[in-house]
Design a protein around this motif. Structure first.
Motif, mmCIF file in Angstrom:
data_model
loop_
_atom_site.group_PDB
_atom_site.id
_atom_site.type_symbol
_atom_site.label_atom_id
_atom_site.label_comp_id
_atom_site.label_asym_id
_atom_site.label_seq_id
_atom_site.Cartn_x
_atom_site.Cartn_y
_atom_site.Cartn_z
ATOM 1 N N ASP A 128 0.428 0.302 52.001
ATOM 2 C CA ASP A 128 1.625 -0.310 52.568
ATOM 3 C C ASP A 128 2.408 -1.031 51.464
ATOM 4 O O ASP A 128 1.888 -1.331 50.391
ATOM 5 N N ALA A 129 3.651 -1.316 51.759
ATOM 6 C CA ALA A 129 4.556 -1.884 50.763
ATOM 7 C C ALA A 129 4.093 -3.258 50.303
ATOM 8 O O ALA A 129 4.279 -3.629 49.144
ATOM 9 N N ALA A 130 3.490 -4.041 51.187
ATOM 10 C CA ALA A 130 3.056 -5.393 50.817
ATOM 11 C C ALA A 130 1.973 -5.342 49.735
ATOM 12 O O ALA A 130 1.999 -6.134 48.784
ATOM 13 N N ALA A 131 1.035 -4.422 49.865
ATOM 14 C CA ALA A 131 -0.033 -4.310 48.859
ATOM 15 C C ALA A 131 0.537 -3.850 47.517
ATOM 16 O O ALA A 131 0.130 -4.356 46.462
ATOM 17 N N ILE A 132 1.472 -2.915 47.557
ATOM 18 C CA ILE A 132 2.091 -2.432 46.315
ATOM 19 C C ILE A 132 2.866 -3.553 45.644
ATOM 20 O O ILE A 132 2.761 -3.763 44.433
ATOM 21 N N LEU A 133 3.649 -4.319 46.441
ATOM 22 C CA LEU A 133 4.435 -5.420 45.890
ATOM 23 C C LEU A 133 3.528 -6.468 45.263
ATOM 24 O O LEU A 133 3.788 -6.932 44.152
ATOM 25 N N GLN A 134 2.462 -6.830 45.944
ATOM 26 C CA GLN A 134 1.545 -7.839 45.424
ATOM 27 C C GLN A 134 0.933 -7.393 44.102
ATOM 28 O O GLN A 134 0.853 -8.164 43.140
ATOM 29 N N GLU A 135 0.525 -6.129 44.020
ATOM 30 C CA GLU A 135 -0.084 -5.629 42.789
ATOM 31 C C GLU A 135 0.939 -5.571 41.658
ATOM 32 O O GLU A 135 0.642 -5.940 40.517
ATOM 33 N N GLU A 136 2.150 -5.115 41.945
ATOM 34 C CA GLU A 136 3.172 -4.971 40.900
ATOM 35 C C GLU A 136 3.660 -6.320 40.393
ATOM 36 O O GLU A 136 4.045 -6.447 39.234
ATOM 37 N N GLN A 137 3.655 -7.348 41.257
ATOM 38 C CA GLN A 137 4.102 -8.665 40.811
ATOM 39 C C GLN A 137 3.094 -9.330 39.885
ATOM 40 O O GLN A 137 3.470 -10.163 39.074
ATOM 41 N N THR A 138 1.820 -8.958 40.003
ATOM 42 C CA THR A 138 0.810 -9.557 39.118
ATOM 43 C C THR A 138 0.797 -8.904 37.739
ATOM 44 O O THR A 138 0.298 -9.504 36.798
ATOM 45 N N LYS A 139 1.342 -7.708 37.612
ATOM 46 C CA LYS A 139 1.353 -7.005 36.330
ATOM 47 C C LYS A 139 2.533 -7.456 35.469
ATOM 48 O O LYS A 139 3.587 -7.825 35.982
ATOM 49 N N LYS A 140 2.350 -7.385 34.171
ATOM 50 C CA LYS A 140 3.453 -7.620 33.245
ATOM 51 C C LYS A 140 4.247 -6.323 33.123
ATOM 52 O O LYS A 140 3.690 -5.237 33.287
ATOM 53 N N PRO A 141 5.543 -6.407 32.815
ATOM 54 C CA PRO A 141 6.326 -5.167 32.666
ATOM 55 C C PRO A 141 5.905 -4.381 31.429
ATOM 56 O O PRO A 141 5.549 -4.944 30.397
ATOM 57 N N CYS A 142 5.958 -3.059 31.541
ATOM 58 C CA CYS A 142 5.599 -2.166 30.437
ATOM 59 C C CYS A 142 6.793 -2.076 29.486
ATOM 60 O O CYS A 142 7.875 -1.606 29.866
ATOM 61 N N ARG A 143 6.617 -2.516 28.255
ATOM 62 C CA ARG A 143 7.722 -2.532 27.286
ATOM 63 C C ARG A 143 8.222 -1.126 26.974
ATOM 64 O O ARG A 143 9.418 -0.879 26.943
ATOM 65 N N LYS A 144 7.289 -0.228 26.746
ATOM 66 C CA LYS A 144 7.682 1.134 26.368
ATOM 67 C C LYS A 144 8.464 1.799 27.498
ATOM 68 O O LYS A 144 9.449 2.488 27.267
ATOM 69 N N PHE A 145 8.026 1.569 28.746
ATOM 70 C CA PHE A 145 8.723 2.171 29.888
ATOM 71 C C PHE A 145 10.120 1.571 30.035
ATOM 72 O O PHE A 145 11.077 2.285 30.346
ATOM 73 N N LEU A 146 10.260 0.272 29.826
ATOM 74 C CA LEU A 146 11.568 -0.369 29.942
ATOM 75 C C LEU A 146 12.525 0.081 28.845
ATOM 76 O O LEU A 146 13.725 0.220 29.067
ATOM 77 N N LEU A 147 12.001 0.336 27.638
ATOM 78 C CA LEU A 147 12.854 0.759 26.529
ATOM 79 C C LEU A 147 13.229 2.239 26.603
ATOM 80 O O LEU A 147 14.391 2.595 26.392
ATOM 81 N N THR A 148 12.244 3.088 26.869
ATOM 82 C CA THR A 148 12.489 4.533 26.800
ATOM 83 C C THR A 148 12.558 5.223 28.155
ATOM 84 O O THR A 148 13.039 6.346 28.250
ATOM 85 N N GLY A 149 12.046 4.573 29.202
ATOM 86 C CA GLY A 149 12.017 5.224 30.519
ATOM 87 C C GLY A 149 10.805 6.114 30.688
ATOM 88 O O GLY A 149 10.663 6.770 31.706
ATOM 89 N N GLN A 150 9.925 6.146 29.699
ATOM 90 C CA GLN A 150 8.709 6.947 29.769
ATOM 91 C C GLN A 150 7.545 6.135 29.212
ATOM 92 O O GLN A 150 7.729 5.260 28.370
ATOM 93 N N CYS A 151 6.369 6.463 29.704
ATOM 94 C CA CYS A 151 5.159 5.796 29.212
ATOM 95 C C CYS A 151 4.084 6.853 29.053
ATOM 96 O O CYS A 151 3.911 7.704 29.929
#
Length: 170
Positions: free
Chosen positions: A43-66
């Motif tokens: 469900d969306a709540a579990a996904i949101l909770q997990e994604e909020q605890t993670k730090k953003p991926c630098r490579k994905f933010l810069l290039t759009g790929q990881c």
């Protein structure tokens, strides 16, 4: 050649014996594929909770790929994605609260569809008391001529198939 085991998660098959099956089921590739399959139904709540605890991926933010893809330990969601997910969670919570209070559920939900279906079925049953004229059989457009079709696809004769008097089944 012996039996083969097919793993639906990994889309692979291998010789089915205790050693091979144990090795596969405990393997990293199988565990990742199994987790990816079950993640589709979270469900969306579990996904949101997990994604909020993670730090953003630098490579994905810069290039759009990881290089790590879905197994990356960092988040691949942008701020806009997180906001959309948060709005979806709030909407789901609101509709859940409305259902618990017994209030009318907003249109477009499964309950609304079920009510309309029940009304249609009851109307169809009340109209079924009237004698209906049978609808003539028609082949779908684009099919070959009737004489070219195999017997299994040809329409039955008007009176039904003739049954020989001494026919026994079984």
């Amino acid at each position: 050649m012996g039996k083969r085991y097919f793993c639906d998660y990994c889309d692979r098959s291998f010789q089915d014996n205790l050693h091979n099956r144990k090795k596969h089921l405990n393997g990293v590739q199988h565990l990742r594929a199994k987790r990816a399959w079950y993640d589709l139904f979270r469900d969306a709540a579990a996904i949101l909770q997990e994604e909020q605890t993670k730090k953003p991926c630098r490579k994905f933010l810069l290039t759009g790929q990881c290089d790590f893809g879905s197994s990356c330990r960092f988040s691949h969601m942008t701020e806009q994605d997180l906001e959309k997910l948060s709005a979806q969670v709030k909407g789901e919570q609101r509709s859940r609260e409305l259902r618990q209070e017994g209030a009318d559920v907003p249109p477009g939900t499964i309950e609304d569809w079920l009510e309309r279906r029940a009304k249609r079925l009851s109307a169809a049953q009340s109209n079924s008391a009237l004698p209906e004229k049978p609808v003539p059989f028609q082949y779908p457009p684009g099919w070959p001529p009737v004489q070219d079709l195999p017997p299994s696809l040809q329409a039955p004769p008007p009176g039904g198939w003739p049954v020989p008097p001494n026919l026994q089944w079984g």
